[in-house]
Design an enzyme around this catalytic site. Structure first.
Site, PDB file in Angstrom:
ATOM      1  N   LYS A 136       0.843  -1.202   0.000  1.00  0.00           N
ATOM      2  CA  LYS A 136       0.000   0.000   0.000  1.00  0.00           C
ATOM      3  C   LYS A 136       0.879   1.252   0.000  1.00  0.00           C
ATOM      4  CE  LYS A 136      -2.514   2.492   3.180  1.00  0.00           C
ATOM      5  NZ  LYS A 136      -2.821   2.528   4.579  1.00  0.00           N
ATOM      6  N   ASP A 155      -6.653   1.066   0.795  1.00  0.00           N
ATOM      7  CA  ASP A 155      -6.755   1.422   2.210  1.00  0.00           C
ATOM      8  C   ASP A 155      -8.165   1.087   2.671  1.00  0.00           C
ATOM      9  OD1 ASP A 155      -8.436   3.372   1.254  1.00  0.00           O
ATOM     10  OD2 ASP A 155      -7.414   5.041   2.231  1.00  0.00           O
TER      11      ASP A 155
END
Ligand code: SF4
Length: 236
Positions: A136, A155
């Site tokens: 991420k 997310d």
């Protein structure tokens, strides 16, 4: 091995599993959030990497309050690597989980100095080797600081909205990312993530999504289900 043939949209619909109309969803997101961009303040890849690490379990707004002084105090990876642990912890304390974040930042910066001449590498493989840096964070840095789309940031907002919009049925971020990479054109990955995050903050909140006022409702299975369950809740 032959790949299974995908069903036509009509066939899928007839089974009650209409495919997401990705083109329509992207068009609406473009009209709602034409200028969506990274809300973390930064001026180079190192600053964005540090800000992204700090943003875990913290709002971008709070991170942006901390980083001007932090970036001025530690302009290079070598300076983070050499920082006294307690001092760095104090510098980032208000972002929460500061002991762990300070430890990760020092270790990550030491690895940058040791393996990359103090520079942030521009590949996924190198980034995810850095301590405390996962896919991420690497996607955020690559997409925004390097303008390289190798994946989609997943997310909490993107996971939630992707599920609600029927873009994925998975809960694991890696599986969600794979589904999004299949559905969304690669040159849209970075912008798409910012637009979805914006929509998750403004309309499609975790607890009370405002489905009845959401322009994505015609394309959203979760929204249709929620609005069907609460017909005409307000009679005035
Ligand atoms: Fe979220 Fe509801 Fe909009 Fe679907 S219709 S994206 S669940 S706010």
């Amino acid at each position: 091995m032959p790949r299974p043939r995908s069903r036509s949209p009509a066939a899928a619909k007839s089974k009650g599993k209409a495919r997401p109309d990705v083109a329509a969803i992207l068009k609406i997101l473009d009209s709602l959030y034409p200028d969506a961009h990274c809300s973390l303040d930064y001026s180079n890849p190192l600053e964005l990497l540090i800000a992204t690490i700090l943003s875990a379990q913290c709002t971008d707004k709070r991170v942006n309050m901390v980083t001007p002084a932090l970036f001025a105090k530690y302009p290079t990876a070598a300076q983070y690597a050499a920082a006294r642990p307690h001092e760095l912890e104090r510098d980032i304390q208000s972002t929460g989980f500061f002991r762990n974040k300070a430890k990760n930042i020092r270790a990550m910066a030491a690895a940058l100095v040791e393996h990359h001449d103090g520079k942030v590498p521009g590949t996924m493989d190198d980034l995810v080797q850095l301590p405390g840096v996962g896919r991420k964070t690497a996607n955020v840095v690559l997409g925004n600081a390097f303008n390289i789309n190798v994946g989609v940031v997943v997310d909490t907002h993107i996971a939630r909205l992707s599920q609600r919009l029927g873009l994925t049925k998975h809960t694991d971020p890696v599986r969600i990312e794979q589904d999004l990479m299949r559905l969304i054109p690669a040159d849209r990955w970075c912008k798409f993530s910012h637009q979805i995050i914006s929509h998750g903050r403004a309309v499609c909140m975790a607890r009370n999504p405002d489905c009845s006022h959401c322009p994505l409702l015609p394309y959203c299975p979760e929204g249709k289900s929620r609005t069907a369950k609460a017909p005409a809740a307000k009679g005035h």
